[in-house]
Design a protein around this motif. Structure first.
Motif, PDB file in Angstrom:
ATOM      1  N   LEU A   1      40.205  38.019  36.583  1.00  0.00           N
ATOM      2  CA  LEU A   1      39.970  39.445  36.775  1.00  0.00           C
ATOM      3  C   LEU A   1      39.060  39.948  35.660  1.00  0.00           C
ATOM      4  CD1 LEU A   1      42.465  38.816  38.525  1.00  0.00           C
ATOM      5  CD2 LEU A   1      43.421  41.012  37.828  1.00  0.00           C
ATOM      6  N   ILE A   2      37.883  40.448  36.028  1.00  0.00           N
ATOM      7  CA  ILE A   2      36.896  40.877  35.041  1.00  0.00           C
ATOM      8  C   ILE A   2      36.584  42.360  35.242  1.00  0.00           C
ATOM      9  CG2 ILE A   2      35.924  38.555  34.998  1.00  0.00           C
ATOM     10  CD1 ILE A   2      33.492  39.680  36.543  1.00  0.00           C
ATOM     11  N   THR A   3      35.796  42.897  34.315  1.00  0.00           N
ATOM     12  CA  THR A   3      35.390  44.303  34.442  1.00  0.00           C
ATOM     13  C   THR A   3      34.073  44.381  35.205  1.00  0.00           C
ATOM     14  OG1 THR A   3      34.545  44.127  32.161  1.00  0.00           O
ATOM     15  CG2 THR A   3      36.698  45.164  32.476  1.00  0.00           C
ATOM     16  N   SER A   4      32.971  44.646  34.537  1.00  0.00           N
ATOM     17  CA  SER A   4      31.702  44.841  35.252  1.00  0.00           C
ATOM     18  C   SER A   4      30.878  43.560  35.295  1.00  0.00           C
ATOM     19  CB  SER A   4      30.880  45.943  34.573  1.00  0.00           C
ATOM     20  OG  SER A   4      29.614  46.051  35.168  1.00  0.00           O
ATOM     21  N   PRO A   5      30.635  42.992  36.483  1.00  0.00           N
ATOM     22  CA  PRO A   5      29.865  41.752  36.579  1.00  0.00           C
ATOM     23  C   PRO A   5      28.381  41.939  36.286  1.00  0.00           C
ATOM     24  CG  PRO A   5      30.341  42.598  38.770  1.00  0.00           C
ATOM     25  CD  PRO A   5      31.076  43.480  37.801  1.00  0.00           C
ATOM     26  N   THR A   6      27.902  43.190  36.256  1.00  0.00           N
ATOM     27  CA  THR A   6      26.495  43.443  35.960  1.00  0.00           C
ATOM     28  C   THR A   6      26.236  43.536  34.455  1.00  0.00           C
ATOM     29  OG1 THR A   6      26.810  45.846  36.158  1.00  0.00           O
ATOM     30  CG2 THR A   6      26.145  44.660  38.144  1.00  0.00           C
ATOM     31  N   ASN A   7      27.289  43.661  33.654  1.00  0.00           N
ATOM     32  CA  ASN A   7      27.113  43.677  32.209  1.00  0.00           C
ATOM     33  C   ASN A   7      26.738  42.272  31.743  1.00  0.00           C
ATOM     34  OD1 ASN A   7      28.476  43.102  29.386  1.00  0.00           O
ATOM     35  ND2 ASN A   7      28.077  45.296  29.464  1.00  0.00           N
ATOM     36  N   PRO A   8      25.683  42.126  30.933  1.00  0.00           N
ATOM     37  CA  PRO A   8      25.220  40.773  30.574  1.00  0.00           C
ATOM     38  C   PRO A   8      26.253  39.946  29.825  1.00  0.00           C
ATOM     39  CG  PRO A   8      24.073  42.472  29.277  1.00  0.00           C
ATOM     40  CD  PRO A   8      24.800  43.166  30.382  1.00  0.00           C
ATOM     41  N   PHE A   9      27.054  40.573  28.972  1.00  0.00           N
ATOM     42  CA  PHE A   9      28.086  39.851  28.233  1.00  0.00           C
ATOM     43  C   PHE A   9      29.158  39.326  29.182  1.00  0.00           C
ATOM     44  CE2 PHE A   9      32.046  39.451  25.939  1.00  0.00           C
ATOM     45  CZ  PHE A   9      31.671  38.798  24.768  1.00  0.00           C
ATOM     46  N   ILE A  10      29.648  40.201  30.051  1.00  0.00           N
ATOM     47  CA  ILE A  10      30.704  39.811  30.989  1.00  0.00           C
ATOM     48  C   ILE A  10      30.186  38.767  31.976  1.00  0.00           C
ATOM     49  CG2 ILE A  10      32.254  40.637  32.809  1.00  0.00           C
ATOM     50  CD1 ILE A  10      33.038  41.507  29.965  1.00  0.00           C
ATOM     51  N   ALA A  11      28.953  38.929  32.419  1.00  0.00           N
ATOM     52  CA  ALA A  11      28.363  37.968  33.363  1.00  0.00           C
ATOM     53  C   ALA A  11      28.282  36.575  32.746  1.00  0.00           C
ATOM     54  CB  ALA A  11      26.981  38.439  33.793  1.00  0.00           C
ATOM     55  N   GLU A  12      27.864  36.498  31.487  1.00  0.00           N
ATOM     56  CA  GLU A  12      27.735  35.205  30.811  1.00  0.00           C
ATOM     57  C   GLU A  12      29.109  34.594  30.529  1.00  0.00           C
ATOM     58  OE1 GLU A  12      25.328  32.133  28.937  1.00  0.00           O
ATOM     59  OE2 GLU A  12      24.968  33.703  30.417  1.00  0.00           O
ATOM     60  N   LEU A  13      30.049  35.412  30.126  1.00  0.00           N
ATOM     61  CA  LEU A  13      31.407  34.936  29.872  1.00  0.00           C
ATOM     62  C   LEU A  13      32.009  34.360  31.152  1.00  0.00           C
ATOM     63  CD1 LEU A  13      34.132  36.921  27.881  1.00  0.00           C
ATOM     64  CD2 LEU A  13      34.688  35.489  29.841  1.00  0.00           C
ATOM     65  N   THR A  14      31.851  35.097  32.247  1.00  0.00           N
ATOM     66  CA  THR A  14      32.406  34.675  33.533  1.00  0.00           C
ATOM     67  C   THR A  14      31.794  33.359  33.990  1.00  0.00           C
ATOM     68  OG1 THR A  14      32.757  36.992  34.155  1.00  0.00           O
ATOM     69  CG2 THR A  14      32.778  35.364  35.934  1.00  0.00           C
ATOM     70  N   LYS A  15      30.472  33.269  33.884  1.00  0.00           N
ATOM     71  CA  LYS A  15      29.768  32.047  34.304  1.00  0.00           C
ATOM     72  C   LYS A  15      30.299  30.829  33.552  1.00  0.00           C
ATOM     73  CE  LYS A  15      25.671  30.987  32.693  1.00  0.00           C
ATOM     74  NZ  LYS A  15      24.217  31.018  32.393  1.00  0.00           N
ATOM     75  N   ASN A  16      30.490  30.964  32.253  1.00  0.00           N
ATOM     76  CA  ASN A  16      30.940  29.830  31.444  1.00  0.00           C
ATOM     77  C   ASN A  16      32.416  29.524  31.655  1.00  0.00           C
ATOM     78  OD1 ASN A  16      28.776  28.757  29.319  1.00  0.00           O
ATOM     79  ND2 ASN A  16      28.387  30.928  29.701  1.00  0.00           N
ATOM     80  N   PHE A  17      33.224  30.549  31.884  1.00  0.00           N
ATOM     81  CA  PHE A  17      34.640  30.311  32.196  1.00  0.00           C
ATOM     82  C   PHE A  17      34.753  29.503  33.480  1.00  0.00           C
ATOM     83  CE2 PHE A  17      38.560  31.265  34.404  1.00  0.00           C
ATOM     84  CZ  PHE A  17      39.522  31.112  33.415  1.00  0.00           C
ATOM     85  N   VAL A  18      34.051  29.929  34.511  1.00  0.00           N
ATOM     86  CA  VAL A  18      34.124  29.265  35.818  1.00  0.00           C
ATOM     87  C   VAL A  18      33.630  27.825  35.715  1.00  0.00           C
ATOM     88  CG1 VAL A  18      33.242  29.261  38.186  1.00  0.00           C
ATOM     89  CG2 VAL A  18      33.950  31.416  37.115  1.00  0.00           C
ATOM     90  N   ALA A  19      32.484  27.625  35.045  1.00  0.00           N
ATOM     91  CA  ALA A  19      31.919  26.280  34.930  1.00  0.00           C
ATOM     92  C   ALA A  19      32.863  25.334  34.190  1.00  0.00           C
ATOM     93  CB  ALA A  19      30.568  26.342  34.223  1.00  0.00           C
ATOM     94  N   LYS A  20      33.438  25.818  33.092  1.00  0.00           N
ATOM     95  CA  LYS A  20      34.334  24.970  32.300  1.00  0.00           C
ATOM     96  C   LYS A  20      35.625  24.692  33.073  1.00  0.00           C
ATOM     97  CE  LYS A  20      34.818  22.883  28.313  1.00  0.00           C
ATOM     98  NZ  LYS A  20      33.847  21.873  27.844  1.00  0.00           N
TER      99      LYS A  20
END
Length: 326
Positions: free
Chosen positions: A34-53
């Motif tokens: 569960l994340i906040t704003s997917p358009t925010n660059p910080f949140i987008a990068e965090l999400t991408k790396n969480f999912v990949a790992k």
């Protein structure tokens, strides 16, 4: 009879051990993120790396997002419980409002990992672990950057405006506290405005323009603190549109930020932004996924993992240019 009983117990024991071993494996585990704003660059990068790992460990991640809508995020927690996910990882939209939903997750025996947004004090029984930076320290570092910039040019006073991330989230208020603590080193420095832009770039640019216009008749601002570098870059853009000089000398606007986004690093190298601070979303996302895997592997997970931070200025920007390249 005793031999038969012993054999039965041994077989039962081996089955139990076997089941335990099978369960102690992240492969196939389903995680609701569960994340906040997917358009925010910080949140987008965090999400991408969480999912990949997480995927690299064999976990399956379903992402839910909310634009700081606390009611929606609470509903998403209930959704995850009803759908019987194996775990919830959550960047909370509001540290207080999420507590009832987390209580329901605990009662459903659903493990929760808190990511980036720190948990509310007194809720340790509701989550497995917290992963992120000390946000009070990040605010303190930003304030130290202001003090350092002023002192370098023989200044001991100034008017400061803050353009913040979401002040309901938990991150923003902690950074404000730390920032104010650091400014105590220069008692003549005054915070004259604090505006909540909810981490949004466009809103930050609009608010910055309004602040410049508001304070122009009385000599303007001396310092602008953008709580994330996408916000500082927006403030810099607004300053340039208003013909406000950027730098550290008297009559120039000192801009400090945080989160070490690529744009902030570029602005520091260009001399338009004085400082940022280390907060790298890739490491937060990856570390959170690693802890999820550790939990499913039956390992003991620490209650909190506080990631190291550091002030970034022109003096050490080369060290952080690559890690802060998102």
């Amino acid at each position: 009879m005793n031999k038969i009983l012993k054999l039965a117990i041994a077989v039962a024991g081996s089955v139990i051990v076997g089941l335990g071993s099978a369960q102690a494996d992240p492969k196939g585990k389903k995680v609701a993120f569960l994340i906040t704003s997917p358009t925010n660059p910080f949140i987008a990068e965090l999400t991408k790396n969480f999912v990949a790992k997480a995927n690299s460990f064999g976990m399956e991640v379903t992402t839910f997002n909310t634009p700081f809508d606390v009611a929606l995020q609470s509903q998403q927690v209930d959704d995850a419980i009803a759908r019987k996910f194996d775990m919830i990882a959550i960047i909370a939209a509001a540290e207080g409002a999420i507590v009832p939903a987390m209580t329901r997750a605990r009662d459903a025996k659903m493990p929760v990992i808190m990511v980036n947004t720190p948990p509310r004090a007194g809720t340790a029984d509701l989550y497995l672990t917290f992963v992120g930076e000390d946000h009070t320290e990040l605010g303190r570092i930003a304030g130290q950057g202001v003090v350092q910039a002023l002192k370098e040019n023989g200044r001991d006073s100034g008017r400061v405006a803050l353009i913040t991330g979401s002040l309901q989230e938990g991150v923003g208020p902690r950074r404000v506290v730390g920032f104010k603590e650091a400014l105590k080193a220069l008692p003549k420095v005054q915070i004259v405005a604090t505006e909540d832009a909810k981490w949004d770039t466009a809103a930050s640019e609009r608010i910055a323009g309004q602040l410049y216009a508001r304070f122009a008749p009385t000599g303007g601002l001396d310092v602008l603190y953008g709580m994330a570098d996408n916000q500082t870059v927006a403030a810099i853009k607004a300053a340039e549109a208003a013909n406000i000089p950027l730098g550290t000398k008297k009559g120039e606007l000192i801009v400090v930020g945080s989160n070490c986004l690529r744009q902030g690093i570029e602005m520091i190298k260009a001399g338009k932004q004085y400082s940022t601070s280390v907060q790298i979303p890739a490491r937060t996302g990856e570390r959170s996924a690693e802890l999820a895997a550790d939990y499913f592997n039956g390992k003991t997970v620490p209650k909190e993992v506080i990631l190291p931070v550091e002030l970034v200025t022109k003096a050490n920007v080369e060290k952080w240019e690559k890690p802060c390249s998102f």
